[in-house]
Design a protein around this motif. Structure first.
Motif, PDB file in Angstrom:
ATOM      1  N   MET A  68      -2.136 -10.274  -3.589  1.00  0.00           N
ATOM      2  CA  MET A  68      -1.189 -10.443  -2.478  1.00  0.00           C
ATOM      3  C   MET A  68      -1.911 -10.433  -1.131  1.00  0.00           C
ATOM      4  SD  MET A  68       1.961  -7.996  -3.586  1.00  0.00           S
ATOM      5  CE  MET A  68       2.775  -8.145  -5.179  1.00  0.00           C
ATOM      6  N   ARG A  69      -3.214 -10.406  -1.151  1.00  0.00           N
ATOM      7  CA  ARG A  69      -3.977 -10.250   0.092  1.00  0.00           C
ATOM      8  C   ARG A  69      -4.930 -11.430   0.285  1.00  0.00           C
ATOM      9  NH1 ARG A  69      -2.412  -7.243   3.943  1.00  0.00           N
ATOM     10  NH2 ARG A  69      -4.549  -7.081   4.645  1.00  0.00           N
ATOM     11  N   PRO A  70      -5.519 -11.566   1.476  1.00  0.00           N
ATOM     12  CA  PRO A  70      -6.555 -12.586   1.674  1.00  0.00           C
ATOM     13  C   PRO A  70      -7.708 -12.347   0.696  1.00  0.00           C
ATOM     14  CG  PRO A  70      -5.870 -11.644   3.776  1.00  0.00           C
ATOM     15  CD  PRO A  70      -5.211 -10.824   2.708  1.00  0.00           C
TER      16      PRO A  70
ATOM     17  N   SER B 144      -0.685 -14.733  11.127  1.00  0.00           N
ATOM     18  CA  SER B 144      -0.563 -15.400   9.810  1.00  0.00           C
ATOM     19  C   SER B 144      -1.970 -15.536   9.221  1.00  0.00           C
ATOM     20  CB  SER B 144       0.065 -16.782   9.959  1.00  0.00           C
ATOM     21  OG  SER B 144       1.240 -16.733  10.719  1.00  0.00           O
ATOM     22  N   ASP B 145      -2.585 -14.384   8.969  1.00  0.00           N
ATOM     23  CA  ASP B 145      -4.033 -14.285   8.740  1.00  0.00           C
ATOM     24  C   ASP B 145      -4.655 -15.329   7.820  1.00  0.00           C
ATOM     25  OD1 ASP B 145      -3.103 -11.999   9.954  1.00  0.00           O
ATOM     26  OD2 ASP B 145      -4.012 -10.610   8.551  1.00  0.00           O
ATOM     27  N   ASN B 146      -4.079 -15.481   6.607  1.00  0.00           N
ATOM     28  CA  ASN B 146      -4.713 -16.379   5.625  1.00  0.00           C
ATOM     29  C   ASN B 146      -3.872 -17.634   5.374  1.00  0.00           C
ATOM     30  OD1 ASN B 146      -2.615 -15.173   4.301  1.00  0.00           O
ATOM     31  ND2 ASN B 146      -3.681 -15.014   2.333  1.00  0.00           N
TER      32      ASN B 146
ATOM     33  N   PRO C 216      -4.246  -5.995  23.233  1.00  0.00           N
ATOM     34  CA  PRO C 216      -4.941  -6.170  21.952  1.00  0.00           C
ATOM     35  C   PRO C 216      -4.015  -6.147  20.751  1.00  0.00           C
ATOM     36  CG  PRO C 216      -5.850  -4.327  23.211  1.00  0.00           C
ATOM     37  CD  PRO C 216      -4.602  -4.738  23.899  1.00  0.00           C
ATOM     38  N   HIS C 217      -4.514  -6.677  19.651  1.00  0.00           N
ATOM     39  CA  HIS C 217      -3.636  -6.745  18.481  1.00  0.00           C
ATOM     40  C   HIS C 217      -3.480  -5.393  17.808  1.00  0.00           C
ATOM     41  CE1 HIS C 217      -6.660  -6.995  15.194  1.00  0.00           C
ATOM     42  NE2 HIS C 217      -5.734  -7.373  14.333  1.00  0.00           N
ATOM     43  N   ILE C 218      -4.481  -4.507  17.955  1.00  0.00           N
ATOM     44  CA  ILE C 218      -4.321  -3.143  17.415  1.00  0.00           C
ATOM     45  C   ILE C 218      -4.701  -2.133  18.499  1.00  0.00           C
ATOM     46  CG2 ILE C 218      -4.944  -1.495  15.603  1.00  0.00           C
ATOM     47  CD1 ILE C 218      -6.128  -3.783  13.984  1.00  0.00           C
TER      48      ILE C 218
ATOM     49  N   THR D 154      -7.927   4.944   6.443  1.00  0.00           N
ATOM     50  CA  THR D 154      -7.314   4.112   5.401  1.00  0.00           C
ATOM     51  C   THR D 154      -7.319   2.627   5.740  1.00  0.00           C
ATOM     52  OG1 THR D 154      -5.062   4.333   6.265  1.00  0.00           O
ATOM     53  CG2 THR D 154      -5.817   6.042   4.723  1.00  0.00           C
ATOM     54  N   TYR D 155      -7.986   2.243   6.847  1.00  0.00           N
ATOM     55  CA  TYR D 155      -7.943   0.838   7.291  1.00  0.00           C
ATOM     56  C   TYR D 155      -9.340   0.337   7.651  1.00  0.00           C
ATOM     57  CZ  TYR D 155      -6.820  -3.344   9.973  1.00  0.00           C
ATOM     58  OH  TYR D 155      -6.752  -4.641  10.424  1.00  0.00           O
ATOM     59  N   PHE D 156      -9.580  -0.905   7.302  1.00  0.00           N
ATOM     60  CA  PHE D 156     -10.802  -1.612   7.731  1.00  0.00           C
ATOM     61  C   PHE D 156     -10.364  -2.956   8.317  1.00  0.00           C
ATOM     62  CE2 PHE D 156     -13.864  -4.972   7.043  1.00  0.00           C
ATOM     63  CZ  PHE D 156     -15.023  -4.429   7.554  1.00  0.00           C
TER      64      PHE D 156
ATOM     65  N   GLN E 117      -1.114   1.125  15.799  1.00  0.00           N
ATOM     66  CA  GLN E 117      -0.043   0.349  16.439  1.00  0.00           C
ATOM     67  C   GLN E 117      -0.466  -1.114  16.520  1.00  0.00           C
ATOM     68  OE1 GLN E 117       1.156   1.459  20.498  1.00  0.00           O
ATOM     69  NE2 GLN E 117       3.190   0.537  20.175  1.00  0.00           N
ATOM     70  N   TRP E 118       0.349  -1.968  15.926  1.00  0.00           N
ATOM     71  CA  TRP E 118       0.079  -3.412  15.973  1.00  0.00           C
ATOM     72  C   TRP E 118       0.980  -4.056  17.029  1.00  0.00           C
ATOM     73  CZ3 TRP E 118      -2.476  -1.366  11.979  1.00  0.00           C
ATOM     74  CH2 TRP E 118      -3.551  -2.072  11.441  1.00  0.00           C
ATOM     75  N   ASN E 119       0.408  -5.038  17.708  1.00  0.00           N
ATOM     76  CA  ASN E 119       1.044  -5.634  18.884  1.00  0.00           C
ATOM     77  C   ASN E 119       2.404  -6.289  18.593  1.00  0.00           C
ATOM     78  OD1 ASN E 119       1.612  -7.534  20.926  1.00  0.00           O
ATOM     79  ND2 ASN E 119      -0.515  -7.663  21.546  1.00  0.00           N
TER      80      ASN E 119
HETATM   81  C1  DGY Z   1      -4.804  -6.994   8.510  1.00  0.00           C
HETATM   82  O1  DGY Z   1      -5.688  -6.152   8.619  1.00  0.00           O
HETATM   83  O2  DGY Z   1      -4.386  -7.438   7.441  1.00  0.00           O
HETATM   84  C2  DGY Z   1      -4.132  -7.433   9.718  1.00  0.00           C
HETATM   85  O3  DGY Z   1      -3.195  -8.419   9.483  1.00  0.00           O
HETATM   86  C3  DGY Z   1      -5.088  -7.839  10.786  1.00  0.00           C
HETATM   87  O4  DGY Z   1      -4.373  -7.638  11.930  1.00  0.00           O
END
Ligand code: DGY
Length: 417
Positions: A192-194, A159-161, A69-71, A79-81, A31-33
């Motif tokens: 498409m990612r950072p 807006s991470d990157n 928190p954000h998550i 499946t997530y890091f 869950q994201w904030n």
């Molecule tokens: C991610 O993991 O890409 C998220 O945007 C961080 O919250």
């Protein structure tokens, strides 16, 4: 029923994990904030009980000091890091240790309006949670009382990157104590990612704050990234207006007075960030003391919570038109054509439905109903053509990033209603 409306509701149902909604399967399995706040507004249009539930599940992760928190890691996923073992926040319900834009109170007011009279009992604990978080922002993230709140991690902006962080983030070392084992690029095209280097800096910051035991004062002191941010403050001010409104409705006069004073402080501070030569508002890098002049969407978000002088509003909206010219989908998150602009790379250019939602509300507030309507139609057309993608390439209109995305579905429901 409009088939797209039906599809949007199906996406929200498919992403339901038991009273909370994941942004999309696998790429974002928790869950994201701020995602949840937008999603709750979408649910409020047809299932008010589920809308409240979304926010109730989010505040299960609220910290004793008020931070939401954000998550919130309600259930494990591989499946997530970075997962809970990287954040090491030691909360009963595992959470990340940073926050995200405070859309929560904006959503809460909308839910209350949708629920109508008699909903006070359900709203009260959520109101208390929102107020606690609001106070946290002003104490933990603006300890000097400037009126602008600071972010200690780019992820806190959502807006991470963004190019807005290029200068400030370059000061953060790329060394990490934690192995960086990215999962996102296994789900979505790496273009498409950072970049990997961004991730090493993101994780360096997580390591630093974990070593502070997540204590806000220690983090403030140790932070090598500290930006007093205009988009977050603009959202916080709108949240403050909505919270003040709710406080008055609930007969909480003292709260309302306290919130109104904070709102005034932010209003004045934001106005001081207007730069006529750029025709935008700017953030401030608290480590260098410099303006953040990168041309990103953040500079326009103050429309959402300021009633601008005509001259300022005209300049701002003219600049928005320059950025949007000849694009298939507005509004770009970076000014088209400049060196840092990458129309498919996440927050370095693409158009995002939820940013458009904020801009549409801000344009309407400031009397630009035609411009707002154009942006609304452009957003709806993008979604109807490409589906409920995470975001859109503004030049080609291509849907990018994760698919079946919850906040795009919520934005569609809200904008199409
Ligand atoms: C991610 O993991 O890409 C998220 O945007 C961080 O919250």
């Amino acid at each position: 029923m409009n088939t797209h409306t039906d599809q949007a509701k199906r996406i929200l149902a498919a992403n339901d994990r038991g009273g909370y909604t994941v942004p999309t399967d696998r790429l974002y399995p928790f869950q994201w904030n701020w995602d949840s706040a937008f999603v709750a507004m979408g649910f409020a249009l047809y299932d008010i009980d589920r809308a409240y539930r979304e926010l109730e599940r989010l505040v299960e992760g609220q910290w004793a000091d008020g931070m939401i928190p954000h998550i919130v890691f309600h259930a494990p996923s591989e499946t997530y890091f970075p997962g809970p073992n990287v954040w090491r926040t030691n909360h009963t319900i595992p959470t990340s240790g940073i926050t995200q834009p405070p859309v929560f109170a904006i959503a809460l007011r909308k839910l209350h309006e949708a629920a109508g009279k008699g909903a006070e009992e359900r709203i009260l604990p959520l109101y208390e949670a929102a107020l606690k978080w609001h106070r946290w922002w002003y104490s933990a993230r603006d300890p000097e009382g400037t009126g602008l709140v600071a972010l200690l991690h780019p992820w806190e902006s959502g807006s991470d990157n963004s190019p807005a962080w290029d200068i400030a983030l370059a000061r953060v070392p790329t060394t990490t104590d934690t192995p960086v084992v990215r999962k996102d690029t296994g789900h979505v095209d790496a273009d498409m990612r950072p970049r990997d280097e961004d991730y090493r800096r993101f994780i360096h910051l997580v390591d630093t704050y974990a070593a502070c035991g997540w204590d806000p004062a220690k983090q403030w002191e140790k932070a090598s990234f500290k930006v007093a941010e205009i988009q977050t403050t603009a959202i916080l001010l709108k949240a403050g207006e909505d919270l003040e409104h709710l406080a008055r409705l609930l007969g909480r006069t003292e709260d309302a007075i306290e919130i109104a004073a904070l709102n005034d402080r932010s209003r004045r501070a934001m106005m001081a960030q207007w730069r006529p030569d750029l025709a935008r508002f700017v953030s401030r890098d608290l480590i260098s003391g410099d303006d953040v002049e990168a041309a990103t969407q953040a500079g326009f978000i103050p429309l959402l919570s300021l009633d601008l002088d005509r001259q300022v509003a005209e300049a701002l909206v003219s600049e928005m038109k320059v950025w949007s010219k000849d694009l298939k989908v507005a509004f770009p998150t970076t000014k088209p054509g400049i060196a840092s602009w990458e129309p498919k790379r996440y927050w370095r250019g693409p158009a995002w439905a939820i940013i458009n939602w904020l801009l549409i509300d801000g344009l309407k507030r400031n009397g630009y109903t035609d411009v707002a309507e154009e942006l609304r139609q452009s957003t709806i057309a993008a979604i109807e053509t490409e589906g409920f993608a995470e975001y859109f390439d503004p030049v080609t209109g291509q849907g990018c990033g994760g698919l079946g995305f919850s906040w795009t579905a919520a934005a569609y429901l809200w904008l199409e209603r």
